[in-house]
Design an enzyme around this catalytic site. Structure first.
Site, PDB file in Angstrom:
ATOM      1  N   CYS A  51      -7.275  -0.952  33.072  1.00 32.06           N
ATOM      2  CA  CYS A  51      -7.422  -2.358  33.438  1.00 32.06           C
ATOM      3  C   CYS A  51      -7.415  -3.161  32.138  1.00 32.06           C
ATOM      4  CB  CYS A  51      -8.725  -2.577  34.200  1.00 32.06           C
ATOM      5  SG  CYS A  51      -9.059  -4.336  34.503  1.00 32.06           S
ATOM      6  N   ASP A  58      -7.397   3.237  35.757  1.00 36.30           N
ATOM      7  CA  ASP A  58      -6.859   3.106  37.100  1.00 36.30           C
ATOM      8  C   ASP A  58      -6.004   4.332  37.367  1.00 36.30           C
ATOM      9  OD1 ASP A  58      -7.864   0.514  37.844  1.00 36.30           O
ATOM     10  OD2 ASP A  58      -6.448  -0.354  36.420  1.00 36.30           O
ATOM     11  N   VAL A  73      17.944   9.457  34.568  1.00 41.43           N
ATOM     12  CA  VAL A  73      16.809   9.649  33.677  1.00 41.43           C
ATOM     13  C   VAL A  73      16.476  11.140  33.599  1.00 41.43           C
ATOM     14  CG1 VAL A  73      15.041   9.257  35.458  1.00 41.43           C
ATOM     15  CG2 VAL A  73      14.491   8.861  33.049  1.00 41.43           C
ATOM     16  N   GLU A  74      16.179  11.600  32.416  1.00 37.89           N
ATOM     17  CA  GLU A  74      15.789  12.999  32.206  1.00 37.89           C
ATOM     18  C   GLU A  74      14.300  13.117  32.531  1.00 37.89           C
ATOM     19  OE1 GLU A  74      14.154  16.342  30.761  1.00 37.89           O
ATOM     20  OE2 GLU A  74      13.810  14.566  29.507  1.00 37.89           O
ATOM     21  N   SER A  75      13.928  14.132  33.316  1.00 39.42           N
ATOM     22  CA  SER A  75      12.580  14.202  33.889  1.00 39.42           C
ATOM     23  C   SER A  75      11.470  14.403  32.851  1.00 39.42           C
ATOM     24  CB  SER A  75      12.503  15.279  34.968  1.00 39.42           C
ATOM     25  OG  SER A  75      12.753  16.550  34.434  1.00 39.42           O
ATOM     26  N   HIS A  92      -1.929  -3.394  37.936  1.00 36.42           N
ATOM     27  CA  HIS A  92      -1.131  -2.498  38.782  1.00 36.42           C
ATOM     28  C   HIS A  92       0.287  -3.041  38.984  1.00 36.42           C
ATOM     29  CE1 HIS A  92      -5.022  -0.874  39.352  1.00 36.42           C
ATOM     30  NE2 HIS A  92      -5.246  -1.209  40.620  1.00 36.42           N
TER      31      HIS A  92
END
EC number: 1.7.1.13
Length: 154
Positions: A51, A58, A73-75, A92
């Site tokens: 936060c 969070d 995207v490469e993991s 958030h």
């Protein structure tokens, strides 16, 4: 395989965890099926951020779904990127939008959506959702439709 090794620097090496938000760790590779429309989905059930006001942690599950175009995207780099939020202060809603925008910048997907399922704090859960469809294409209309219908049935 040499072609992939030229595109990726993290696989097969020791892992260095960044201590704050690190979009530079994201890596992409060439999609072998750019002519196909297909979904790629990632679930990160152990996402954490801070936060920005209280500094309290969070916790969330982050869900990323996208229709790739030329790049994907490469993991491992995605895991390290998501982990880099651990000490980063952001609301958030900011986290979800930042993740989506960074992935758009990396891959330029046809379509992408990111959902954060944050655990309750103070008795309230927050589930921010952001999406994007490439402008001027059927994916833009898809994004609008999915956004307008998101949350139906909650």
């Amino acid at each position: 395989m040499t072609e992939l090794k030229d595109q990726l620097s993290l696989l097969g090496r020791s892992t260095e965890y960044k201590q704050d938000y690190a979009p530079e760790v994201l890596e992409a590779f060439d999609n072998k099926h750019p002519d196909n429309d297909y979904w790629v989905r990632f679930n990160c059930p152990e996402f954490t951020s801070l936060c920005p006001i209280t500094g309290q942690p969070d916790f969330a599950e982050i869900r990323i779904s996208y229709l790739p175009d030329v790049k994907m995207v490469e993991s491992k780099s995605l895991k390290l990127y998501l982990f880099s939020f651990r000490n980063h202060g952001a609301f958030h809603e900011d986290c979800v939008n930042i993740i989506m925008k960074d992935l758009i910048g990396l891959m330029d997907p046809k379509y992408i959506e990111v959902t954060g399922i944050f655990t309750p704090r103070g008795g309230i859960s927050i589930y921010p959702y952001a999406n994007y469809g490439r402008k001027g294409t059927k994916y833009e209309a898809m994004a609008e439709q999915r956004l307008m219908n998101h949350g139906v049935g909650f």
